[in-house]
Design an enzyme around this catalytic site. Structure first.
Site, mmCIF file in Angstrom:
data_model
loop_
_atom_site.group_PDB
_atom_site.id
_atom_site.type_symbol
_atom_site.label_atom_id
_atom_site.label_comp_id
_atom_site.label_asym_id
_atom_site.label_seq_id
_atom_site.Cartn_x
_atom_site.Cartn_y
_atom_site.Cartn_z
ATOM 1 N N PHE A 1 0.844 -1.244 -0.024
ATOM 2 C CA PHE A 1 0.141 -0.350 0.005
ATOM 3 C C PHE A 1 1.039 1.210 0.011
ATOM 4 C CE2 PHE A 1 -2.468 3.210 2.638
ATOM 5 C CZ PHE A 1 -3.076 3.095 2.115
ATOM 6 N N THR B 1 2.130 7.009 2.183
ATOM 7 C CA THR B 1 3.126 7.806 2.521
ATOM 8 C C THR B 1 4.248 8.019 1.545
ATOM 9 O OG1 THR B 1 3.208 6.953 4.369
ATOM 10 C CG2 THR B 1 4.634 8.216 4.364
ATOM 11 N N LEU C 1 -6.781 2.650 5.522
ATOM 12 C CA LEU C 1 -6.174 3.238 7.203
ATOM 13 C C LEU C 1 -6.796 3.140 8.078
ATOM 14 C CD1 LEU C 1 -4.094 6.380 6.369
ATOM 15 C CD2 LEU C 1 -2.673 3.685 6.370
ATOM 16 N N GLU D 1 0.609 3.972 10.440
ATOM 17 C CA GLU D 1 -1.101 4.297 10.385
ATOM 18 C C GLU D 1 -1.790 5.239 11.677
ATOM 19 O OE1 GLU D 1 -2.871 2.145 8.358
ATOM 20 O OE2 GLU D 1 -1.535 0.264 8.475
HETATM 21 C C1 LIG Z 1 7.928 0.151 10.165
HETATM 22 C C2 LIG Z 1 7.175 1.258 9.081
HETATM 23 C C3 LIG Z 1 5.957 1.027 7.955
HETATM 24 C C4 LIG Z 1 5.229 1.557 7.210
HETATM 25 N N1 LIG Z 1 4.275 1.085 6.508
HETATM 26 C C5 LIG Z 1 3.301 1.819 5.426
HETATM 27 C C6 LIG Z 1 2.739 1.267 4.226
HETATM 28 O O1 LIG Z 1 2.700 1.013 4.115
HETATM 29 N N2 LIG Z 1 2.198 2.273 3.393
HETATM 30 C C7 LIG Z 1 2.222 3.278 3.593
HETATM 31 O O2 LIG Z 1 1.746 3.997 2.715
HETATM 32 N N3 LIG Z 1 3.044 3.795 5.189
HETATM 33 C C8 LIG Z 1 3.739 3.124 5.873
HETATM 34 N N4 LIG Z 1 4.239 3.775 6.947
HETATM 35 C C9 LIG Z 1 4.321 5.134 7.499
HETATM 36 C C10 LIG Z 1 4.124 5.907 8.019
HETATM 37 O O3 LIG Z 1 2.736 6.047 8.385
HETATM 38 C C11 LIG Z 1 4.480 7.391 8.748
HETATM 39 O O4 LIG Z 1 5.842 7.433 8.918
HETATM 40 C C12 LIG Z 1 3.975 7.987 9.430
HETATM 41 O O5 LIG Z 1 2.168 8.207 9.070
HETATM 42 C C13 LIG Z 1 4.067 9.284 10.003
HETATM 43 O O6 LIG Z 1 5.132 10.213 9.078
HETATM 44 P P1 LIG Z 1 6.535 10.539 9.258
HETATM 45 O O7 LIG Z 1 7.093 9.437 9.444
HETATM 46 O O8 LIG Z 1 6.418 11.260 7.526
HETATM 47 O O9 LIG Z 1 6.454 11.398 9.742
HETATM 48 P P2 LIG Z 1 5.951 13.278 10.230
HETATM 49 O O10 LIG Z 1 4.811 13.192 10.089
HETATM 50 O O11 LIG Z 1 6.797 13.969 9.545
HETATM 51 O O12 LIG Z 1 5.464 13.208 12.036
HETATM 52 C C14 LIG Z 1 6.528 13.566 12.669
HETATM 53 C C15 LIG Z 1 6.019 13.817 14.048
HETATM 54 O O13 LIG Z 1 5.424 15.537 13.593
HETATM 55 C C16 LIG Z 1 4.379 15.164 14.581
HETATM 56 N N5 LIG Z 1 3.610 15.669 13.692
HETATM 57 C C17 LIG Z 1 2.778 15.717 12.807
HETATM 58 N N6 LIG Z 1 2.435 16.602 11.840
HETATM 59 C C18 LIG Z 1 1.603 17.184 13.180
HETATM 60 C C19 LIG Z 1 0.551 18.190 13.683
HETATM 61 N N7 LIG Z 1 -0.449 18.632 13.057
HETATM 62 N N8 LIG Z 1 0.706 18.774 14.711
HETATM 63 C C20 LIG Z 1 1.373 17.813 16.337
HETATM 64 N N9 LIG Z 1 2.192 16.582 15.816
HETATM 65 C C21 LIG Z 1 2.514 16.182 14.110
HETATM 66 C C22 LIG Z 1 4.128 13.590 14.478
HETATM 67 O O14 LIG Z 1 2.682 12.857 15.007
HETATM 68 C C23 LIG Z 1 5.260 12.988 13.908
HETATM 69 O O15 LIG Z 1 5.238 12.898 15.659
HETATM 70 C C24 LIG Z 1 4.707 3.082 7.391
HETATM 71 C C25 LIG Z 1 6.370 3.301 8.884
HETATM 72 C C26 LIG Z 1 6.755 2.898 9.085
HETATM 73 C C27 LIG Z 1 8.187 3.705 10.139
#
Ligand SMILES: Cc1cc2nc3c(=O)[nH]c(=O)nc-3n(C[C@H](O)[C@H](O)[C@H](O)COP(=O)(O)OP(=O)(O)OC[C@H]3O[C@@H](n4cnc5c(N)ncnc54)[C@H](O)[C@@H]3O)c2cc1C
Length: 394
Positions: free
Chosen positions: A139, A142, A249, A373
């Site tokens: 899926f 991101t 999701l 998620e």
């Molecule tokens: C091992 C792993 C597997 C994954 N598998 C999938 C997958 O299969 N498919 C897929 O599409 N994605 C996948 N993901 C992605 C995952 O869903 C994202 O990592 C997640 O949505 C967070 O995005 P980011 O890592 O870019 O963090 P960011 O969005 O950059 O966030 C960083 C920090 O800022 C905070 N933050 C952001 N916006 C706000 C706000 N408005 N107010 C307060 N705090 C905020 C967040 O809560 C977090 O603490 C996976 C991630 C991991 C680590």
């Protein structure tokens, strides 16, 4: 069912939660539990250590057990209740969050969008082999610059005659490099659309993200899409907005609210047994008041979180579960599970930092589950908006 006398609660089911499950649910739960005990737990520490997962064997085995897309109706899927799916997630995650992720991604994130938004032909083509584990899905939502705010995605698709041409990149994609088919969400002139992209399509490449300290028994990849051309009948016809990926999701988060109680339970049970055997100052460490407080807090958290998940499951089966209620479950159960894992780690002392016991592995995995998620913070904002009516996302 527990055979513990009425005057003495079962340490492993203190509130008698089993009595809330019907015979079919208990049979399914026990079947998955036995599989995990026999086929996952003895090996998963090594897989985690080596950063590998025997995905082909697992896919076939989960297919035979009817666990892939198990809560979907028809097309070779088992068609169980949502609660039954949740109970299976608990058992899988008692093994390892990465193993539960494998099943969640296949069923809730790759099969569900085809089942929900696909054409009849797409369903007939893809769902039966995916249910059998012959075809693995991933899926792609991101992106490197688009995480918590997926609507800022840059991946785009344009029409070219009767084809679509997709360009962009996706980040952190579970099963990315082992998938046969990817559900790619892309911006188009018509809104955000989902594309069924066979991973051998020219221009599609996947590279694994290495050096992970969490969810190591799971493949995580970066996807690149460079002029990837697919025919018009590879687009999911029945959604053209963020409702598409967000509803997937929601399905996966529901499974997580259950699943993490499996990791937490495994940590609690490991710590309880360890504390009864480990002797210091001439006594089992379970005899110390401070240890008992830790054990009781863990037991209460696991029981409470399991009840919460079960409540959400029953609501989902009645068609009454809202996405904000799913956020409640994901938000609270994941943080509780993390706390349980950390406390269990302390009870195991030095042994707690090794992979000889499952606790540190669960603890490290749950850091991912806390973030993917929808992060803990994002679910806080979802519930904050629900109770105040005010949007604090930006
Ligand atoms: C091992 C792993 C597997 C994954 N598998 C999938 C997958 O299969 N498919 C897929 O599409 N994605 C996948 N993901 C992605 C995952 O869903 C994202 O990592 C997640 O949505 C967070 O995005 P980011 O890592 O870019 O963090 P960011 O969005 O950059 O966030 C960083 C920090 O800022 C905070 N933050 C952001 N916006 C706000 C706000 N408005 N107010 C307060 N705090 C905020 C967040 O809560 C977090 O603490 C996976 C991630 C991991 C680590």
């Amino acid at each position: 069912m527990s055979e513990t006398p009425l005057d003495k609660p079962d340490p492993f089911d203190f509130l008698g939660i089993d009595s809330l499950l019907d015979a079919e649910e208990i049979l399914l739960r026990d079947t998955v539990r036995q599989y995990v005990e026999k086929e996952i737990k003895p090996h998963v520490g090594d897989w985690w250590d080596e950063g590998v997962i025997p995905h082909k064997d697992l896919a076939r085995a989960f297919g035979e057990l009817g666990m892939l897309g198990m809560h979907l109706e028809g097309y070779g899927c088992a068609g169980t209740s949502a609660t039954a799916y949740g109970l299976a997630c608990v058992e899988l995650e008692a093994g390892d969050s990465g193993i539960r992720s494998f099943v969640s991604v296949q069923g809730s994130l790759a099969m569900f969008p085809i089942w929900k938004f696909g054409s009849e032909e797409q369903k007939q083509t893809w769902l039966p082999p995916m249910a059998k584990g012959e075809v693995i899905g991933c899926f792609g939502l991101t992106e490197p610059d688009s995480g918590s705010d997926p609507s800022s995605m840059r991946t785009n698709a344009r029409r070219d005659g009767s084809d679509w041409v997709i360009n962009g990149s996706k980040m952190w994609i579970t099963n990315g490099s082992i998938a046969d088919v990817a559900i790619i969400w892309a911006r188009t002139d018509e809104g955000v659309r989902g594309f069924i992209v066979p991973t051998d399509t020219p221009g599609f490449t996947a590279h694994d993200i290495k050096k992970k300290a969490s969810l190591r028994a799971s493949v995580t990849s970066e996807l690149a899409l460079d002029e990837v051309r697919v025919p018009d009948d590879f687009v999911l016809p029945n959604v053209a907005s963020m409702r598409g990926p967000l509803s997937c999701l929601n399905e996966a988060r529901f499974g997580i609210a259950f699943g993490v109680m499996g990791s937490a339970r495994d940590c609690y049970e490991t710590a309880l047994r360890y504390s009864q055997e480990r002797v210091q100052f001439g006594q089992p460490i379970a005899a110390f008041q401070l240890t008992q407080k830790k054990l009781v807090e863990m037991m209460v958290a696991v029981q409470r979180g399991t009840l919460l998940a079960l409540h959400l499951g029953r609501r989902k089966d009645q068609g009454e579960l809202t996405s904000q209620q799913v956020s409640f479950g994901k938000f609270d159960n994941v943080r509780q599970a993390l706390d349980v894992a950390r406390v269990a780690r302390s009870i195991l002392g030095g042994n707690g930092i090794t992979l000889e016991y499952p606790v540190f592995r669960h603890m490290a995995n749950l850091e991912t589950v806390f973030t993917y998620e929808g992060t803990n913070e994002i679910h806080t904002l979802v519930m904050g908006q629900a109770i105040t009516g005010l949007d604090a996302f930006s």
